[in-house]
Scaffold this active site. Structure first.
Site, PDB file in Angstrom:
ATOM      1  N   ASP A   1      24.850  92.531  27.287  1.00 48.75           N
ATOM      2  CA  ASP A   1      23.637  93.349  27.322  1.00 48.75           C
ATOM      3  C   ASP A   1      22.518  92.484  27.896  1.00 48.75           C
ATOM      4  O   ASP A   1      22.765  91.336  28.296  1.00 48.75           O
ATOM      5  CB  ASP A   1      23.313  93.891  25.926  1.00 48.75           C
ATOM      6  CG  ASP A   1      23.187  92.800  24.867  1.00 48.75           C
ATOM      7  OD1 ASP A   1      22.532  91.775  25.150  1.00 48.75           O
ATOM      8  OD2 ASP A   1      23.743  92.958  23.766  1.00 48.75           O
ATOM      9  N   PRO A   2      21.288  92.970  27.950  1.00 51.25           N
ATOM     10  CA  PRO A   2      20.223  92.168  28.572  1.00 51.25           C
ATOM     11  C   PRO A   2      19.994  90.811  27.930  1.00 51.25           C
ATOM     12  O   PRO A   2      19.521  89.881  28.586  1.00 51.25           O
ATOM     13  CB  PRO A   2      18.982  93.058  28.426  1.00 51.25           C
ATOM     14  CG  PRO A   2      19.511  94.438  28.391  1.00 51.25           C
ATOM     15  CD  PRO A   2      20.803  94.343  27.639  1.00 51.25           C
TER      16      PRO A   2
ATOM     17  N   LYS B   1      22.415  88.876  26.469  1.00 52.29           N
ATOM     18  CA  LYS B   1      23.551  87.947  26.536  1.00 52.29           C
ATOM     19  C   LYS B   1      24.575  88.449  27.540  1.00 52.29           C
ATOM     20  O   LYS B   1      24.940  89.624  27.546  1.00 52.29           O
ATOM     21  CB  LYS B   1      24.192  87.774  25.155  1.00 52.29           C
ATOM     22  CG  LYS B   1      24.539  89.074  24.468  1.00 52.29           C
ATOM     23  CD  LYS B   1      24.938  88.854  23.025  1.00 52.29           C
ATOM     24  CE  LYS B   1      25.193  90.173  22.317  1.00 52.29           C
ATOM     25  NZ  LYS B   1      25.476  90.031  20.894  1.00 52.29           N
TER      26      LYS B   1
ATOM     27  N   GLU C   1      24.697  96.602  31.642  1.00 49.43           N
ATOM     28  CA  GLU C   1      23.288  96.273  31.383  1.00 49.43           C
ATOM     29  C   GLU C   1      22.937  94.879  31.903  1.00 49.43           C
ATOM     30  O   GLU C   1      22.524  93.991  31.162  1.00 49.43           O
ATOM     31  CB  GLU C   1      22.970  96.401  29.894  1.00 49.43           C
ATOM     32  CG  GLU C   1      23.075  97.824  29.384  1.00 49.43           C
ATOM     33  CD  GLU C   1      22.603  98.013  27.955  1.00 49.43           C
ATOM     34  OE1 GLU C   1      22.224  99.134  27.598  1.00 49.43           O
ATOM     35  OE2 GLU C   1      22.626  97.018  27.187  1.00 49.43           O
TER      36      GLU C   1
ATOM     37  N   THR D   1      19.366  98.664  32.054  1.00 42.26           N
ATOM     38  CA  THR D   1      18.677  99.400  31.010  1.00 42.26           C
ATOM     39  C   THR D   1      17.183  99.183  31.181  1.00 42.26           C
ATOM     40  O   THR D   1      16.752  98.603  32.178  1.00 42.26           O
ATOM     41  CB  THR D   1      19.158  98.983  29.604  1.00 42.26           C
ATOM     42  OG1 THR D   1      18.558  99.859  28.638  1.00 42.26           O
ATOM     43  CG2 THR D   1      18.843  97.535  29.292  1.00 42.26           C
TER      44      THR D   1
ATOM     45  N   HIS E   1      12.961 103.880  24.754  1.00 35.44           N
ATOM     46  CA  HIS E   1      12.523 103.851  26.151  1.00 35.44           C
ATOM     47  C   HIS E   1      11.429 104.837  26.519  1.00 35.44           C
ATOM     48  O   HIS E   1      10.835 104.702  27.581  1.00 35.44           O
ATOM     49  CB  HIS E   1      13.729 104.054  27.067  1.00 35.44           C
ATOM     50  CG  HIS E   1      14.727 102.951  26.987  1.00 35.44           C
ATOM     51  ND1 HIS E   1      16.076 103.154  26.926  1.00 35.44           N
ATOM     52  CD2 HIS E   1      14.556 101.609  26.920  1.00 35.44           C
ATOM     53  CE1 HIS E   1      16.707 101.995  26.840  1.00 35.44           C
ATOM     54  NE2 HIS E   1      15.790 101.041  26.834  1.00 35.44           N
TER      55      HIS E   1
ATOM     56  N   GLU F   1      24.332 105.559  29.055  1.00 39.19           N
ATOM     57  CA  GLU F   1      24.310 105.499  27.594  1.00 39.19           C
ATOM     58  C   GLU F   1      23.080 106.220  27.073  1.00 39.19           C
ATOM     59  O   GLU F   1      21.969 105.986  27.555  1.00 39.19           O
ATOM     60  CB  GLU F   1      24.259 104.047  27.096  1.00 39.19           C
ATOM     61  CG  GLU F   1      25.454 103.198  27.417  1.00 39.19           C
ATOM     62  CD  GLU F   1      25.306 101.773  26.886  1.00 39.19           C
ATOM     63  OE1 GLU F   1      24.457 101.558  25.987  1.00 39.19           O
ATOM     64  OE2 GLU F   1      26.023 100.888  27.368  1.00 39.19           O
TER      65      GLU F   1
ATOM     66  N   ASP G   1      22.800 106.029   5.756  1.00 39.29           N
ATOM     67  CA  ASP G   1      23.869 105.128   6.190  1.00 39.29           C
ATOM     68  C   ASP G   1      25.177 105.587   5.567  1.00 39.29           C
ATOM     69  O   ASP G   1      25.204 105.951   4.393  1.00 39.29           O
ATOM     70  CB  ASP G   1      23.554 103.691   5.761  1.00 39.29           C
ATOM     71  CG  ASP G   1      24.752 102.765   5.919  1.00 39.29           C
ATOM     72  OD1 ASP G   1      25.331 102.751   7.018  1.00 39.29           O
ATOM     73  OD2 ASP G   1      25.113 102.089   4.936  1.00 39.29           O
TER      74      ASP G   1
ATOM     75  N   ASP H   1      28.388 103.825   5.818  1.00 37.13           N
ATOM     76  CA  ASP H   1      29.491 102.884   5.586  1.00 37.13           C
ATOM     77  C   ASP H   1      29.131 101.688   4.721  1.00 37.13           C
ATOM     78  O   ASP H   1      29.969 100.843   4.434  1.00 37.13           O
ATOM     79  CB  ASP H   1      30.070 102.396   6.918  1.00 37.13           C
ATOM     80  CG  ASP H   1      29.112 101.511   7.706  1.00 37.13           C
ATOM     81  OD1 ASP H   1      27.943 101.368   7.294  1.00 37.13           O
ATOM     82  OD2 ASP H   1      29.527 100.978   8.753  1.00 37.13           O
TER      83      ASP H   1
END
Length: 670
Positions: free
Chosen positions: A140-141, A143, A188, A227, A261, A286, A295, A297
């Site tokens: 991603d941006p 890493k 990305e 992205t 965004h 995406e 939540d 889980d």
């Protein structure tokens, strides 16, 4: 694996896995009487209605089941297809495992998983997009780590390896009969790819991957994926680089998440500009939106109302989720060369539904933890820490379950039908979709007022001005001589829906261009003896403290510079001075200081310095503030400045250290 009922006990198992005995007819794909979705007018027949199913195999391997609207066990890919989806997206990592075979998690998406999912989707009539990360784990941006097998290679060796890997994977997919329609070369890649960060190296790798795809099959569409699409001029700049370095591609793809965004209408404008200028197809690779703030889980969610610096313009409901996706479809369809939208991970559900208020909850949580570790159905396993420095916890579950098209027990939600609803429409009861959250700027010491009405958007597309009742205690606090700073006042309309007014109490800033909103360094002087960091003004409302512009610097080695502004002819009085800082990849204490130098007519000077901590969390600002200072007739000038300094924290997982300064103020305090 052991049967889950033997591990949990019969009572807990009933809550985790529902009966598989009947598989009757499923819900129809459209015509809901529960939610309202306006049809999209400019949808072409071949518009891509895409779903990213990358985690599906790992989720199902844990024993999780999916159910249609009648409660019958069903194939999630069939349900997604009935909802109108026509294409799947599947990520591919090179080797998401340790040397002894422990999975990194996140769906364990190597090429074998992609072949299995792709074959299964093809049999159901889907087209397939393959998303090459060219990494062993998440790219991603922040890493873009080089695969373990390619570490130490020079650029030419890496290009050869990347090309061969691409070709080998495509052959495996082709030999399995996968209906390959599109290939993403990188994921990305805003700030690099495959361990490279400099443009010539990055785009030579992108070009090598694209050539491998074109040589394998010229009919497969090639996509390049970024992205942050609404950052001013960002996509246009990246397209100029693709052209400069002669990258052969067909589709400019971007991630677009409405809570990160911004406005979908602005997305249309941005995509239209780059499509018209560079004559490329455009799409959203995406997107997603929550159907609940809960939540499912026991691990927590990436996106929730408690998340900082996220703006939610749709309710956290099934209808709100569907409307958010419909608006993204509309945004892309309104671009002449807009070809489609992919929803990210609609089937990434909990292994078992964790509810802390119910009996057996601890057993359920322990089972989830076991499955996350064994099958990689959480976002990462602890084994991934050898490769990804962001992995800190021994147990890492799913973080996307509140954005799926299925509830926490695997039952299909009506939002799964959004693809059909976008074509045909759906009508339900009139409901509020969005309330305006007004922002007001109050002048310090001046009598001001809150707005009497707010704009309310309904699910039928209508927009009305509705009377709002503001919280009495909060409104009195901000209306009765408030101090400088930001205040929030909650309000309610007649339907009971709640909004919030943000009030910023300010005074006239004596600094020129204190928020850098001119888009340049007007008024400021930069002294950069090391010549590193590339100090400049960028525009991106996601990175700015206020407005869209900010001072920034980045480097993958140590850097340091000063930015200053001198004020003269100040009237006597008390003054406040403050600024905001953020950044990532920085070793603290960074050496960054915010300072004021008061020069007197007798030649003496007073220095006031405040150390700055860089939060190392995106969108988390540190406010550096000077004590109130008194300026008298003996003061000749005041210099406001910052010494921006950074030592790159190579263990952070970032590509380099990044620092932002914004919202610099020098104000009268009384």
């Amino acid at each position: 694996m052991k049967p889950i009922y033997k591990i949990l006990g019969l009572g807990a198992a009933v809550g985790c896995i529902m009966s598989m005995s009947s598989c009757g007819s499923r819900t129809k794909a459209f015509g809901s009487e529960n939610i309202t979705i306006l049809p999209v007018e400019k949808l072409t027949d071949d518009f891509i209605m895409g779903v990213d199913i990358s985690s599906l195999k790992s989720v199902e391997s844990c024993g999780a089941k999916f159910f249609d609207a009648r409660g019958n066990v069903a194939d999630p890919l069939e349900l997604l297809k009935e909802g109108g989806a026509n294409c799947v997206r599947i990520r591919v990592w090179n080797n998401p495992n340790t040397l002894d075979g422990q999975t990194y998690g996140g769906g364990a998406n190597d090429i074998d998983v992609a072949v299995e999912l792709g074959t299964r989707a093809t049999k159901l009539g889907y087209g397939v997009l393959i998303d090459f990360h060219y990494s062993d784990f998440w790219a991603d941006p922040n890493k873009q780590a080089v695969p373990k097998a390619w570490a130490g290679m020079n650029l030419e060796e890496k290009k050869i390896a990347l090309s061969q890997f691409t070709t080998d994977c495509l052959k495996k997919l082709g030999n399995a009969g996968v209906n390959l329609k599109m290939v993403q070369v990188g994921n990305e890649i805003n700030n690099g790819m495959c361990g490279e960060i400099l443009d010539p190296e990055v785009y030579s790798l992108v070009a090598a991957g694209a050539k491998a795809v074109r040589d394998y099959d010229k009919n497969i569409q090639i996509a390049v994926h970024y992205t942050d699409p609404l950052s001013d001029g960002f996509l246009n700049y990246k397209c100029s680089l693709l052209k400069k370095f002669n990258v052969d591609y067909d589709v400019l793809a971007t991630s677009y998440y409405p809570y990160w965004h911004g406005d979908a209408e602005k997305l249309t404008v941005t995509l239209r500009k780059v499509s018209n200028m560079y004559h490329k197809k455009v799409m959203v690779a995406e997107t997603s939106y929550p159907f609940t703030d809960e939540d499912g889980d026991g691990f927590g969610n990436v996106v929730s109302r408690m998340s900082p610096n996220q703006v939610f313009n749709y309710p956290f409901t099934v209808e709100g989720q569907a409307i958010a996706v419909r608006d993204v479809i509309n945004a892309v369809a309104n671009v002449k060369n807009g070809i489609g939208v992919f929803y990210w991970e609609p089937a990434w559900i909990p292994v078992c539904h964790y509810d802390s208020s119910k009996s057996g909850a601890n057993e359920i949580l322990e089972m989830n933890k076991k499955m996350w570790a064994e099958y990689g159905s959480g976002w990462a396993t602890y084994a991934a820490r050898e490769y990804d420095k962001e992995v800190c916890n021994e147990v890492n579950g799913g973080t996307w379950d509140n954005q799926a098209f299925f509830d926490f027990d695997g039952k299909v939600l009506d939002s799964i039908n959004v693809w059909n609803y976008a074509r045909n429409g759906s009508k339900g009861p009139l409901k509020v979709v969005r309330l305006e959250s007004p922002k007001k700027e109050f002048a310090y010491g001046k009598k001001e007022s809150l707005p009497e009405t707010v704009k309310v958007t309904y699910n039928d597309g209508s927009v009305r001005d509705e009377k709002v009742e503001w919280n009495k205690n909060q409104s009195e606090k901000v209306l009765n001589n408030p101090d400088f700073g930001e205040y929030k006042v909650v309000g309610k309309i007649s339907t009971g829906d709640v909004t919030e007014c943000v009030v910023n109490v300010t005074a006239s800033n004596f600094l020129v261009n204190g928020g850098f909103e001119t888009g340049d360094l007007s008024g400021w002087t930069v002294i950069n003896p090391l010549g590193k960091g590339d100090p400049r003004v960028d525009k991106n409302n996601q990175n700015a403290k206020e407005g869209i512009a900010y001072l920034t610097a980045w480097d993958n080695s140590d850097f340091g510079f000063d930015v200053t502004q001198e004020l003269t002819d100040l009237s006597e009085g008390k003054y406040k001075c403050f600024a905001s800082f953020q950044g990532t990849g920085v070793t603290n204490p960074s050496g960054t200081e915010f300072y004021v130098i008061v020069s007197r007519k007798d030649g003496t000077k007073e220095e006031h310095r405040v150390p700055v901590t860089i939060p190392n969390v995106w969108k988390n600002f540190f406010r550096a503030e000077q004590p109130v200072m008194e300026i008298d007739s003996n003061v000749s000038s005041v210099t406001v400045g910052a010494h921006i300094s950074s030592r790159f924290d190579s263990a952070s997982g970032a590509n380099g250290s990044w620092i932002v300064m914004d919202d610099v103020n020098f104000l009268l305090a009384d």
